[in-house]
Design an enzyme around this catalytic site. Sequence first.
Site, mmCIF file in Angstrom:
data_model
loop_
_atom_site.group_PDB
_atom_site.id
_atom_site.type_symbol
_atom_site.label_atom_id
_atom_site.label_comp_id
_atom_site.label_asym_id
_atom_site.label_seq_id
_atom_site.Cartn_x
_atom_site.Cartn_y
_atom_site.Cartn_z
ATOM 1 N N HIS A 173 4.303 1.210 -4.696
ATOM 2 C CA HIS A 173 3.420 2.377 -4.702
ATOM 3 C C HIS A 173 3.711 3.293 -5.885
ATOM 4 C CE1 HIS A 173 6.737 5.002 -3.547
ATOM 5 N NE2 HIS A 173 7.104 4.020 -2.730
ATOM 6 N N GLU A 186 8.358 0.249 4.351
ATOM 7 C CA GLU A 186 9.660 0.310 3.706
ATOM 8 C C GLU A 186 10.771 0.001 4.708
ATOM 9 O OE1 GLU A 186 11.594 -0.258 1.443
ATOM 10 O OE2 GLU A 186 11.390 1.425 0.026
#
Length: 224
Positions: free
Chosen positions: A8, A82
């Site tokens: 990201h 994550e």
Amino acid sequence: MRLHLVRHGQTPSNVEHLLDTAVPGADLTELGRAQADALVAELGEGGVGAISASPLVRTQQTAAPLAAHLGLGVAVLDGLREIEAGDLEMRGDEASVQRYLAVVAAWLHGDLTVAEPGAEDGRTFFARYDRAVADAVEAARAQGVDTLVLVSHGAAIRTWAGARVGNLSADFVIATGLENTGVVTLTGTPEDGWTCERWAGAVLDPVAAEAAGEGPAAEPGPVF
């Protein structure tokens, strides 16, 4: 099958070096949005036919410009999250960061039982990330797509790739960073295995991939 794993864009938590791993997470910064826009030039003409992202808002915001350019939707896959920080969530002190990275390193060297209090262990992480990749590939195949993008997170991408990609080693991914919107390009399938073609734009051959550096995985900014 060609798989682009994309980290990201930049978030305020990256700037502040915080362990920001929980849903929904931080939005992109102005720079992060510019990084997301730049992915159109990098991946927009490469035959991408499907895009997936994690449930954290920063990955979906990163995927949005490329998806809009290609006229595609963004599938949200929970398994692309994550690696959890557990009780260390939103901490940024050096001791906490090193504890988090030590768990990742243990997984990469085969001890999947290690976990931070309040967080998943390695078996749980790899099971959900493997499933997310397999689900994305299965959906792409059903649509006749052979090139797809998964927008995920720095520690998750590096850890999964270090364990699941044939020409990458644990030492390589521990020593090699992945900046915001860095792209790791793989070829292969979940059934036959994966080979890394490029890591953040650098052409990767087996010798280069096996080269091991020294030192910690990365500073918090390039990791989460």
